[in-house]
Write a protein that holds these residues in place. Structure first.
Motif, PDB file in Angstrom:
ATOM      1  N   GLY A 298       8.199  -2.284   6.327  1.00  0.00           N
ATOM      2  CA  GLY A 298       9.053  -3.370   5.874  1.00  0.00           C
ATOM      3  C   GLY A 298       9.684  -3.196   4.509  1.00  0.00           C
ATOM      4  O   GLY A 298      10.364  -4.091   4.023  1.00  0.00           O
ATOM      5  N   ALA A 299       9.494  -2.051   3.878  1.00  0.00           N
ATOM      6  CA  ALA A 299      10.090  -1.812   2.565  1.00  0.00           C
ATOM      7  C   ALA A 299      11.581  -1.526   2.724  1.00  0.00           C
ATOM      8  O   ALA A 299      11.989  -0.787   3.621  1.00  0.00           O
ATOM      9  N   SER A 300      12.362  -2.114   1.862  1.00  0.00           N
ATOM     10  CA  SER A 300      13.809  -1.869   1.877  1.00  0.00           C
ATOM     11  C   SER A 300      14.119  -0.648   1.016  1.00  0.00           C
ATOM     12  O   SER A 300      13.269  -0.162   0.266  1.00  0.00           O
ATOM     13  N   ASN A 301      15.361  -0.184   1.121  1.00  0.00           N
ATOM     14  CA  ASN A 301      15.787   0.916   0.256  1.00  0.00           C
ATOM     15  C   ASN A 301      15.637   0.531  -1.214  1.00  0.00           C
ATOM     16  O   ASN A 301      15.243   1.347  -2.044  1.00  0.00           O
ATOM     17  N   ALA A 302      15.945  -0.727  -1.531  1.00  0.00           N
ATOM     18  CA  ALA A 302      15.815  -1.200  -2.918  1.00  0.00           C
ATOM     19  C   ALA A 302      14.355  -1.169  -3.361  1.00  0.00           C
ATOM     20  O   ALA A 302      14.054  -0.777  -4.500  1.00  0.00           O
TER      21      ALA A 302
ATOM     22  N   GLN B 146       0.833  -1.205   0.000  1.00  0.00           N
ATOM     23  CA  GLN B 146       0.000   0.000   0.000  1.00  0.00           C
ATOM     24  C   GLN B 146       0.867   1.255   0.000  1.00  0.00           C
ATOM     25  O   GLN B 146       0.629   2.193  -0.754  1.00  0.00           O
ATOM     26  N   ARG B 147       1.886   1.252   0.854  1.00  0.00           N
ATOM     27  CA  ARG B 147       2.746   2.433   0.952  1.00  0.00           C
ATOM     28  C   ARG B 147       3.625   2.606  -0.276  1.00  0.00           C
ATOM     29  O   ARG B 147       3.872   3.727  -0.713  1.00  0.00           O
ATOM     30  N   LEU B 148       4.086   1.515  -0.862  1.00  0.00           N
ATOM     31  CA  LEU B 148       4.882   1.620  -2.088  1.00  0.00           C
ATOM     32  C   LEU B 148       4.027   2.131  -3.247  1.00  0.00           C
ATOM     33  O   LEU B 148       4.485   2.954  -4.051  1.00  0.00           O
TER      34      LEU B 148
ATOM     35  N   ILE C  47      11.995   0.822  -2.344  1.00  0.00           N
ATOM     36  CA  ILE C  47      11.615   2.220  -2.541  1.00  0.00           C
ATOM     37  C   ILE C  47      12.246   2.783  -3.810  1.00  0.00           C
ATOM     38  O   ILE C  47      11.597   3.474  -4.587  1.00  0.00           O
ATOM     39  N   GLN C  48      13.510   2.459  -4.034  1.00  0.00           N
ATOM     40  CA  GLN C  48      14.191   2.941  -5.228  1.00  0.00           C
ATOM     41  C   GLN C  48      13.520   2.410  -6.491  1.00  0.00           C
ATOM     42  O   GLN C  48      13.332   3.148  -7.457  1.00  0.00           O
ATOM     43  N   LEU C  49      13.157   1.130  -6.499  1.00  0.00           N
ATOM     44  CA  LEU C  49      12.484   0.556  -7.667  1.00  0.00           C
ATOM     45  C   LEU C  49      11.097   1.160  -7.884  1.00  0.00           C
ATOM     46  O   LEU C  49      10.628   1.268  -9.009  1.00  0.00           O
ATOM     47  N   THR C  50      10.456   1.577  -6.796  1.00  0.00           N
ATOM     48  CA  THR C  50       9.130   2.183  -6.888  1.00  0.00           C
ATOM     49  C   THR C  50       9.192   3.545  -7.550  1.00  0.00           C
ATOM     50  O   THR C  50       8.310   3.911  -8.309  1.00  0.00           O
TER      51      THR C  50
ATOM     52  N   ILE D  80       8.509   8.098   2.782  1.00  0.00           N
ATOM     53  CA  ILE D  80       9.586   7.108   2.795  1.00  0.00           C
ATOM     54  C   ILE D  80       9.628   6.393   4.142  1.00  0.00           C
ATOM     55  O   ILE D  80       9.751   5.166   4.210  1.00  0.00           O
ATOM     56  N   ALA D  81       9.513   7.149   5.224  1.00  0.00           N
ATOM     57  CA  ALA D  81       9.537   6.566   6.568  1.00  0.00           C
ATOM     58  C   ALA D  81       8.381   5.597   6.770  1.00  0.00           C
ATOM     59  O   ALA D  81       8.559   4.533   7.384  1.00  0.00           O
ATOM     60  N   ALA D  82       7.207   5.931   6.256  1.00  0.00           N
ATOM     61  CA  ALA D  82       6.056   5.040   6.383  1.00  0.00           C
ATOM     62  C   ALA D  82       6.297   3.730   5.644  1.00  0.00           C
ATOM     63  O   ALA D  82       5.963   2.654   6.139  1.00  0.00           O
ATOM     64  N   ALA D  83       6.888   3.814   4.462  1.00  0.00           N
ATOM     65  CA  ALA D  83       7.193   2.607   3.694  1.00  0.00           C
ATOM     66  C   ALA D  83       8.223   1.756   4.430  1.00  0.00           C
ATOM     67  O   ALA D  83       8.076   0.541   4.541  1.00  0.00           O
TER      68      ALA D  83
END
Length: 50
Positions: free
Chosen positions: A40-44, A12-14, A46-49, A33-36
């Motif tokens: 449990g979202a990784s930096n990778a 949902q956050r991504l 988020i970057q891919l999103t 970003i903090a919510a994601a």
């Protein structure tokens, strides 16, 4: 947004980040970003999103 409720919090956050970036990358804030990350979202992830 009803369909999003069936997805995990991480997804949902991504998706929310992707929708924000689609409209205007300048609207993406650290709290998005903090919510994601807190879901449990990784930096990778988020970057891919973005």
């Amino acid at each position: 947004m009803g369909l999003l409720t069936t997805l995990s919090g991480k997804m949902q956050r991504l998706i929310r980040i992707a929708l924000i970036v689609k409209d205007s990358g300048r609207m993406l804030a650290e709290h998005h970003i903090a919510a994601a990350r807190s879901s449990g979202a990784s930096n990778a992830d988020i970057q891919l999103t973005t």
